[in-house]
Enzyme design. Structure first.
Site, PDB file in Angstrom:
ATOM      1  N   ASP A  14      50.345 130.202 -18.640  1.00  0.00           N
ATOM      2  CA  ASP A  14      49.539 130.037 -19.852  1.00  0.00           C
ATOM      3  C   ASP A  14      50.404 129.530 -21.005  1.00  0.00           C
ATOM      4  OD1 ASP A  14      47.372 130.917 -18.459  1.00  0.00           O
ATOM      5  OD2 ASP A  14      47.163 132.827 -19.521  1.00  0.00           O
ATOM      6  N   GLU A 137      38.329 128.806 -10.066  1.00  0.00           N
ATOM      7  CA  GLU A 137      39.469 127.960 -10.457  1.00  0.00           C
ATOM      8  C   GLU A 137      40.195 127.371  -9.251  1.00  0.00           C
ATOM      9  OE1 GLU A 137      41.149 129.321 -14.815  1.00  0.00           O
ATOM     10  OE2 GLU A 137      42.004 130.272 -13.069  1.00  0.00           O
ATOM     11  N   ASN A 181      30.008 135.772 -17.780  1.00  0.00           N
ATOM     12  CA  ASN A 181      29.807 136.076 -19.191  1.00  0.00           C
ATOM     13  C   ASN A 181      28.495 135.412 -19.620  1.00  0.00           C
ATOM     14  OD1 ASN A 181      30.365 133.371 -19.833  1.00  0.00           O
ATOM     15  ND2 ASN A 181      32.520 133.782 -20.278  1.00  0.00           N
ATOM     16  N   ASP A 248      39.117 138.993 -17.323  1.00  0.00           N
ATOM     17  CA  ASP A 248      39.813 139.182 -16.035  1.00  0.00           C
ATOM     18  C   ASP A 248      40.153 140.649 -15.808  1.00  0.00           C
ATOM     19  OD1 ASP A 248      39.704 136.474 -15.569  1.00  0.00           O
ATOM     20  OD2 ASP A 248      41.649 136.102 -16.501  1.00  0.00           O
TER      21      ASP A 248
HETATM   22  O1  RIB Z   1      40.737 134.096 -18.069  1.00  0.00           O
HETATM   23  C1  RIB Z   1      41.947 133.773 -18.711  1.00  0.00           C
HETATM   24  C2  RIB Z   1      42.722 132.841 -17.853  1.00  0.00           C
HETATM   25  O2  RIB Z   1      41.996 131.639 -17.729  1.00  0.00           O
HETATM   26  C3  RIB Z   1      44.052 132.450 -18.446  1.00  0.00           C
HETATM   27  O3  RIB Z   1      45.107 133.287 -18.042  1.00  0.00           O
HETATM   28  C4  RIB Z   1      44.223 131.001 -17.993  1.00  0.00           C
HETATM   29  O4  RIB Z   1      45.248 130.833 -17.081  1.00  0.00           O
HETATM   30  C5  RIB Z   1      42.875 130.579 -17.425  1.00  0.00           C
HETATM   31  O5  RIB Z   1      42.911 130.500 -16.072  1.00  0.00           O
END
Ligand code: RIB
Length: 290
Positions: A14, A137, A181, A248
């Site tokens: 990040d 992702e 969400n 998360d």
């Molecule tokens: O949900 C937050 C995450 O979304 C971050 O850590 C970033 O890496 C993205 O994947």
């Protein structure tokens, strides 16, 4: 390894940029601060589940670079089994470019990097799990592999539809629960309904999964299971520092508690409390104090 929670998802570095407000298209703003740290929805959720005591494995991929090696070390420090994390030569580890404004709200752009190769080959692995957890992702192939693996070992499949939607709609009925969400729920339901209860019903009718959890930020979350709908209120915090990764933490703790045998309501109550904690720290996943 017999995991309680097997996560199939992304690992990112990040890159966080503080801004006084989010920029308009075409506008240049100066950052108020910058930092870097571990992230990726799969890695964050795996670490959150491990931090509340679950035995967790993560199937993912990193590039053959120092960032990837450090990401793996960070996961190991959290006790996550990384034997299913592939090293992909010739591509960088994924990165997420995150703007955080003064109210703690973020916008995120992800450069997928090695996560595009996060095919997990779970069917031939000797791993087993009680709960399998996926997000969007990583490529759809990794999700469908994870769903097949969940069926094979009789595991519960949790699908966090973030971001929306890589997977075709007919993938989602297997989710129990589907976790979204409000923004993701509106997109997935193709709705503009602002009432969370009606939105949850629309989503159940459109997709047909057994249960759905809609996270509502500072308003807690809403659960729908069959015909029953229940709101879980938020836990108040004094100051919101950064909302990045709070979703998360919610999903990881929910998965950990469901794998430990909690019902959906009990698990969501724990998840709401942990997510409230997560907005009080900067970054998606700061190291834990030892
Ligand atoms: O949900 C937050 C995450 O979304 C971050 O850590 C970033 O890496 C993205 O994947």
């Amino acid at each position: 390894m017999d995991a309680e929670v097997l996560v199939v998802g992304a690992i990112n570095q990040d890159i966080v940029i503080g801004v006084s407000r989010h920029p308009q298209p075409g506008e240049t703003l100066m950052a108020t601060r910058t930092s870097q740290g571990p992230g990726g929805k799969g890695a964050n959720q795996a670490a959150a589940a491990a931090r509340v005591g679950a035995r967790v494995a993560l199937a993912s991929a990193v590039g053959d670079d120092e960032i990837g090696r450090e990401q793996k070390r960070a996961l190991e420090r959290d006790g996550v089994d990384i034997s299913l994390v592939r090293n992909v030569v010739g591509v960088p580890t994924g990165t997420a470019h995150i703007l955080v404004d003064e109210s703690g709200e973020n916008t995120i752009v992800v450069a997928q990097g090695a996560n595009a190769y996060a095919m997990s080959s779970l069917e031939t692995s000797s791993h087993r799990a009680k709960v399998v957890l996926v997000q969007n992702e990583v490529p759809f192939g990794a999700l469908s592999d994870a769903a097949r693996f969940a069926r094979k070992c009789g595991a519960r499949l949790i699908v966090n539809v973030a971001p929306v939607p890589e997977a075709p709609l007919d993938f989602y009925p297997q989710a129990d629960p589907l976790v979204v969400n409000e923004h993701e729920a509106l997109l997935l339901a193709e709705s503009d309904n602002t009432d969370p209860q009606s939105l949850a019903r629309e989503l159940m009718a459109r997709i047909g999964m057994r249960s759905v959890v809609i996270t509502l930020g500072a308003r807690g979350c809403l659960l729908a299971e069959g015909d029953a709908i229940r709101s879980i209120p938020a836990v108040r915090v004094d100051e919101v520092v950064d909302t990045t990764g709070a979703g998360d933490v919610f999903v990881g703790v929910l998965a950990a508690r469901l794998s430990a045998g909690d019902g959906l309501i009990e698990a969501a109550e724990r998840a709401v409390a942990s997510a409230a904690d997560a907005v009080t720290w900067a970054g998606a996943r700061p190291e834990q104090a030892t």
